[in-house]
Design an enzyme around this catalytic site. Structure first.
Site, PDB file in Angstrom:
ATOM      1  N   ALA A   1      53.692   8.454   7.815  1.00  0.00           N
ATOM      2  CA  ALA A   1      54.771   9.701   8.157  1.00  0.00           C
ATOM      3  C   ALA A   1      56.176  10.443   8.240  1.00  0.00           C
ATOM      4  CB  ALA A   1      53.883   8.517   9.596  1.00  0.00           C
TER       5      ALA A   1
ATOM      6  N   GLN B   1      46.603   1.035  -0.069  1.00  0.00           N
ATOM      7  CA  GLN B   1      48.386   1.675   0.509  1.00  0.00           C
ATOM      8  C   GLN B   1      49.658  -0.028   0.085  1.00  0.00           C
ATOM      9  OE1 GLN B   1      46.240   2.762   2.188  1.00  0.00           O
ATOM     10  NE2 GLN B   1      47.326   4.996   2.965  1.00  0.00           N
TER      11      GLN B   1
ATOM     12  N   ASP C   1      51.723   6.294  12.596  1.00  0.00           N
ATOM     13  CA  ASP C   1      52.567   7.311  12.388  1.00  0.00           C
ATOM     14  C   ASP C   1      52.568   8.397  13.741  1.00  0.00           C
ATOM     15  OD1 ASP C   1      50.260   5.877  10.651  1.00  0.00           O
ATOM     16  OD2 ASP C   1      51.298   8.065   9.693  1.00  0.00           O
TER      17      ASP C   1
ATOM     18  N   ASN D   1      48.116   3.782  13.559  1.00  0.00           N
ATOM     19  CA  ASN D   1      49.093   3.223  12.378  1.00  0.00           C
ATOM     20  C   ASN D   1      47.537   3.224  11.247  1.00  0.00           C
ATOM     21  OD1 ASN D   1      51.473   3.083  10.786  1.00  0.00           O
ATOM     22  ND2 ASN D   1      50.298   0.528  10.510  1.00  0.00           N
ATOM     23  N   LYS D   2      47.833   3.272  10.134  1.00  0.00           N
ATOM     24  CA  LYS D   2      46.332   2.697   9.427  1.00  0.00           C
ATOM     25  C   LYS D   2      45.310   1.571   9.594  1.00  0.00           C
ATOM     26  CE  LYS D   2      46.651   4.648   5.965  1.00  0.00           C
ATOM     27  NZ  LYS D   2      45.495   5.853   5.890  1.00  0.00           N
TER      28      LYS D   2
ATOM     29  N   ARG E   1      47.745  17.670   7.885  1.00  0.00           N
ATOM     30  CA  ARG E   1      46.770  16.510   8.239  1.00  0.00           C
ATOM     31  C   ARG E   1      47.423  16.200   9.773  1.00  0.00           C
ATOM     32  NH1 ARG E   1      48.818  11.022   4.315  1.00  0.00           N
ATOM     33  NH2 ARG E   1      46.864  10.614   6.131  1.00  0.00           N
TER      34      ARG E   1
ATOM     35  N   ARG F   1      52.173  10.148   0.680  1.00  0.00           N
ATOM     36  CA  ARG F   1      51.746   9.720   2.593  1.00  0.00           C
ATOM     37  C   ARG F   1      52.757   8.982   3.354  1.00  0.00           C
ATOM     38  NH1 ARG F   1      52.976   5.406   1.333  1.00  0.00           N
ATOM     39  NH2 ARG F   1      52.296   4.974   3.325  1.00  0.00           N
TER      40      ARG F   1
HETATM   41  O1  MRU Z   1      47.612   7.773   5.240  1.00  0.00           O
HETATM   42  P1  MRU Z   1      48.995   7.174   5.192  1.00  0.00           P
HETATM   43  O2  MRU Z   1      49.267   6.587   3.682  1.00  0.00           O
HETATM   44  O3  MRU Z   1      49.987   8.688   5.135  1.00  0.00           O
HETATM   45  O4  MRU Z   1      49.113   5.772   5.985  1.00  0.00           O
HETATM   46  C1  MRU Z   1      50.784   6.068   6.916  1.00  0.00           C
HETATM   47  C2  MRU Z   1      50.507   4.724   7.679  1.00  0.00           C
HETATM   48  O5  MRU Z   1      49.159   4.533   8.202  1.00  0.00           O
HETATM   49  C3  MRU Z   1      51.880   4.505   7.339  1.00  0.00           C
HETATM   50  O6  MRU Z   1      52.197   2.389   7.919  1.00  0.00           O
HETATM   51  C4  MRU Z   1      52.913   4.631   8.540  1.00  0.00           C
HETATM   52  O7  MRU Z   1      52.462   6.213   7.972  1.00  0.00           O
HETATM   53  C5  MRU Z   1      54.103   4.309   8.590  1.00  0.00           C
HETATM   54  S1  MRU Z   1      54.757   5.471   7.337  1.00  0.00           S
HETATM   55  C6  MRU Z   1      56.878   4.597   7.844  1.00  0.00           C
END
Ligand code: MRU
Length: 348
Positions: free
Chosen positions: A49, A195, A236, A246-247, A88, A47
């Site tokens: 991006a 995460q 993302d 983002n998350k 995704r 996971r």
């Molecule tokens: O659901 P995920 O774990 O794929 O989400 C990841 C995030 O939101 C990260 O903060 C984002 O991808 C930046 S990764 C360099």
């Protein structure tokens, strides 16, 4: 930590470090088909991006091998690539990587599958290599935004594991640390997939960078007590005006940072910027299975039958962002102009 996404050319298998098991176990999931890769992406074996983009590039190679060389191989490949690109919805790097591979295919003319496999292997390796290089470059630009003695809050994991290596937000933190700045990090735990608690803490501890984990809902208290000088997060998908997906929880962190006068930076390579979207309202927000919220492992947390919201991302408006740290430098508002300028500079 640059071995978490590896293609084994002898076995024609993509080996992915299973991020669901970290930090307790280091095990690899082998992917041999497009469906294996789609499942690994959906189930979050891998996971983040840029890591999703690199995985997708190698997934294209597996799709090509799977399509074979019969008369309809092009149609079969096209359908497999389509499936891969849909694994995704939010991280634009997924579609970006598949589109890049498609472009190479188109530009290659009438190539037979054997030759295309060789061309695509080289391209996927380039996607992986370039991501690490971009992170190191943006890390150096971002380190200038960090002061000696700062405690930096980050949300989710935007580290080596979320990219091909080095990381975006954690790339900035690593670069500042490598410059000798005495910094420390607060990793928000990042419910429900954790995460921050599992992956960010694991990476930074391994590098010897001081890190503490905090519950997501401690953010306001920590800021009010003066325990945070700067926030750096990954992304993302960034729209043309700088609005950033983002998350889930990032938007709340940005609002609290604004209230407390703390700079809030987004760190991301240009491959995460989607200039086809004018603003963040059109960014698709993934909703993940309820079980991620209702359960911790096999243990149920919520009463049976209670519905839950499990939006995986939110959008932080550009107005809350102090700067977007890219491999072309740190971009500032108005972002529509600075983002356009960054793409033009790269082309030049
Ligand atoms: O659901 P995920 O774990 O794929 O989400 C990841 C995030 O939101 C990260 O903060 C984002 O991808 C930046 S990764 C360099």
């Amino acid at each position: 930590m640059e071995k978490h996404i590896r293609f084994d050319s002898g076995e024609n298998a993509l080996l992915l470090l299973d991020q669901r098991l970290l930090p307790l176990r280091e095990e690899y999931v082998p992917c041999r088909t497009t469906d294996d890769v789609v499942a690994a992406l959906r189930n979050m074996v891998v996971r983040g991006a840029p890591a999703i983009g690199v995985t997708a590039a190698w997934g294209c190679v597996l799709a090509l091998l799977e399509a074979g060389d019969g008369p309809d191989w092009r149609d079969r490949l096209d359908a497999l690539l389509h499936r891969l690109a849909e694994a995704r919805p939010t991280a634009v790097n997924l579609r970006w990587a598949v589109d890049r591979m498609r472009r190479v295919w188109r530009n290659a003319g009438d190539m037979d599958p054997d030759l295309l496999v060789r061309v695509w292997r080289a391209e996927a390796a380039a996607v992986q290599r370039e991501d690490i290089a971009a992170n190191k470059t943006l890390g150096r630009f971002g380190a200038a935004c960090i002061q000696d003695g700062d405690t930096i809050m980050t949300h989710c994991n935007a580290g080596a594991l979320a990219t091909a290596g080095y990381g975006t937000a954690l790339g900035v933190i690593r670069a500042a640390w490598e410059e000798g700045k005495k910094i420390s990090v607060i990793a928000n735990e990042t419910r429900p997939f954790l995460q921050g608690a599992r992956l960010t803490a694991y990476e930074l501890q391994a590098d010897g960078i001081p890190v503490a984990v905090a519950c997501d809902n401690a953010c306001g208290l920590l800021m009010r007590r003066g325990m945070v000088q700067c926030v750096v997060v990954g992304a993302d998908r960034i729209a043309a005006n700088g609005d950033t997906a983002n998350k889930i929880g990032t938007y709340s962190v940005a609002l609290l940072a604004r209230e407390h006068g703390i700079p809030f930076f987004v760190a991301a390579p240009l491959s995460t910027i989607d200039t086809t979207l004018d603003d963040g309202s059109a960014i698709p927000i993934e909703q993940r299975p309820a079980r991620e919220v209702t359960h911790m492992g096999d243990t149920r947390l919520t009463p049976d039958g209670v519905p839950v919201y499990n939006f995986a991302f939110d959008v932080t408006p550009a107005a809350l962002i102090t700067g977007i740290i890219t491999e072309q430098g740190v971009l500032h508002a108005p972002y529509t102009a600075s983002i356009r300028g960054a793409f033009a500079a790269r082309k030049g």
